[in-house]
Scaffold this motif. Structure first.
Motif, short mmCIF file in Angstrom:
data_model
loop_
_atom_site.label_atom_id
_atom_site.label_comp_id
_atom_site.label_asym_id
_atom_site.label_seq_id
_atom_site.Cartn_x
_atom_site.Cartn_y
_atom_site.Cartn_z
N LEU A 1 0.88 -1.17 0.00
CA LEU A 1 0.00 0.00 0.00
C LEU A 1 0.91 1.21 0.00
CD1 LEU A 1 -2.73 1.47 0.21
CD2 LEU A 1 -2.51 1.30 2.70
N LYS A 2 0.73 2.05 -1.01
CA LYS A 2 1.53 3.26 -1.13
C LYS A 2 0.60 4.45 -1.26
CE LYS A 2 5.18 0.74 -3.37
NZ LYS A 2 5.83 0.38 -4.61
N ILE A 3 1.07 5.59 -0.82
CA ILE A 3 0.32 6.83 -0.95
C ILE A 3 1.08 7.72 -1.94
CG2 ILE A 3 -0.65 8.81 0.28
CD1 ILE A 3 -1.66 6.03 1.28
N ASP A 4 0.40 8.17 -2.97
CA ASP A 4 1.01 9.08 -3.95
C ASP A 4 0.65 10.50 -3.52
OD1 ASP A 4 1.76 10.63 -6.13
OD2 ASP A 4 1.18 9.09 -7.57
N THR A 5 1.64 11.33 -3.29
CA THR A 5 1.40 12.69 -2.78
C THR A 5 1.16 13.71 -3.90
OG1 THR A 5 3.79 13.07 -2.65
CG2 THR A 5 2.68 12.29 -0.65
N ILE A 6 0.64 13.24 -5.01
CA ILE A 6 0.29 14.14 -6.11
C ILE A 6 -0.80 15.11 -5.65
CG2 ILE A 6 -1.43 12.56 -7.07
CD1 ILE A 6 -0.45 13.48 -9.86
N GLY A 7 -0.71 16.35 -6.06
CA GLY A 7 -1.62 17.38 -5.58
C GLY A 7 -2.83 17.60 -6.47
N ILE A 8 -3.64 16.57 -6.70
CA ILE A 8 -4.82 16.73 -7.56
C ILE A 8 -6.12 16.80 -6.77
CG2 ILE A 8 -3.74 15.66 -9.57
CD1 ILE A 8 -5.25 13.07 -8.86
N SER A 9 -6.04 16.65 -5.46
CA SER A 9 -7.23 16.62 -4.62
C SER A 9 -6.84 16.99 -3.20
CB SER A 9 -7.82 15.20 -4.65
OG SER A 9 -8.85 15.05 -3.69
N ASP A 10 -7.83 17.10 -2.32
CA ASP A 10 -7.51 17.29 -0.91
C ASP A 10 -7.27 15.95 -0.22
OD1 ASP A 10 -10.20 16.59 -1.12
OD2 ASP A 10 -10.76 17.67 0.70
N HIS A 11 -7.21 14.87 -1.02
CA HIS A 11 -6.86 13.52 -0.56
C HIS A 11 -5.83 12.96 -1.51
CE1 HIS A 11 -10.39 13.03 2.16
NE2 HIS A 11 -10.90 13.92 1.33
N TYR A 12 -4.91 12.17 -0.97
CA TYR A 12 -3.92 11.50 -1.82
C TYR A 12 -4.46 10.14 -2.26
CZ TYR A 12 -0.46 14.77 0.13
OH TYR A 12 0.24 15.89 0.52
N PRO A 13 -4.09 9.68 -3.45
CA PRO A 13 -4.50 8.35 -3.90
C PRO A 13 -3.82 7.25 -3.08
CG PRO A 13 -3.65 9.66 -5.74
CD PRO A 13 -3.38 10.42 -4.49
N LEU A 14 -4.57 6.20 -2.77
CA LEU A 14 -4.04 5.00 -2.13
C LEU A 14 -3.85 3.97 -3.24
CD1 LEU A 14 -5.58 6.56 0.17
CD2 LEU A 14 -5.75 4.36 1.30
N ILE A 15 -2.65 3.44 -3.36
CA ILE A 15 -2.32 2.50 -4.43
C ILE A 15 -1.88 1.20 -3.80
CG2 ILE A 15 -0.86 2.09 -6.44
CD1 ILE A 15 -0.48 5.26 -6.41
N ALA A 16 -2.60 0.13 -4.12
CA ALA A 16 -2.32 -1.17 -3.48
C ALA A 16 -2.14 -2.27 -4.50
CB ALA A 16 -3.45 -1.53 -2.53
N GLU A 17 -1.44 -3.30 -4.08
CA GLU A 17 -1.28 -4.51 -4.87
C GLU A 17 -1.77 -5.67 -4.02
OE1 GLU A 17 2.15 -7.07 -7.22
OE2 GLU A 17 2.69 -5.18 -6.24
N PHE A 18 -2.58 -6.56 -4.63
CA PHE A 18 -3.22 -7.66 -3.89
C PHE A 18 -3.03 -9.00 -4.57
CE2 PHE A 18 -5.99 -3.92 -3.47
CZ PHE A 18 -5.98 -3.76 -2.10
N GLU A 19 -3.21 -10.05 -3.76
CA GLU A 19 -3.40 -11.41 -4.26
C GLU A 19 -4.73 -11.86 -3.69
OE1 GLU A 19 -0.53 -14.50 -3.44
OE2 GLU A 19 1.09 -13.18 -4.08
N ILE A 20 -5.53 -12.50 -4.53
CA ILE A 20 -6.80 -13.05 -4.07
C ILE A 20 -6.68 -14.55 -4.03
CG2 ILE A 20 -9.28 -13.22 -4.53
CD1 ILE A 20 -9.06 -10.51 -5.96
N TYR A 21 -7.03 -15.13 -2.88
CA TYR A 21 -6.91 -16.59 -2.71
C TYR A 21 -8.07 -17.31 -3.35
CZ TYR A 21 -3.50 -15.29 0.80
OH TYR A 21 -2.41 -14.77 1.47
#
Length: 108
Positions: free
Chosen positions: A88-108
């Motif tokens: 889970l990473k947070i991109d601090t790009i300034g396009i909103s008053d919230h930063y995007p949360l970027i995740a990578e998953f595996e589904i069992y």
């Protein structure tokens, strides 16, 4: 999820009821579940603690420091046991008053 607005980002009777409702609805079917959004409460709130009892809190697991330019964490990502979060990473790009949360998953 977009939680009820709270200027102080603190719990209220409505935010606690909302968290109970979210847990109930997302557990009606046994499906891999990713729950995320702007919950409008801080990480030390009862609302987030309640959800963290039923789902893995990825903000805690990956030690998120901020999800907004003001340094607060009010955006959260949770998963159930059928999903393995790899990152889970947070991109601090300034396009909103919230930063995007970027995740990578595996589904069992």
């Amino acid at each position: 999820v977009h939680g009820l607005y709270s200027p102080a980002k603190l719990d209220s009777e409505r935010s606690l009821t909302q968290s109970e409702f979210i847990i109930k609805k997302t557990q009606e079917k046994k499906l891999p579940t990713i729950l995320l959004g702007d919950f409008n409460v801080l990480s030390n709130s009862k609302s987030i603690a309640m959800i963290s009892k039923s789902y893995e809190n990825l903000n805690e697991k990956f030690k998120t420091s901020s999800t907004r330019p003001d340094g607060k964490i009010i955006d959260f990502m949770f998963v159930n046991k059928e999903i393995k979060a790899k990152s889970l990473k947070i991109d601090t790009i300034g396009i909103s008053d919230h930063y995007p949360l970027i995740a990578e998953f595996e589904i069992y």
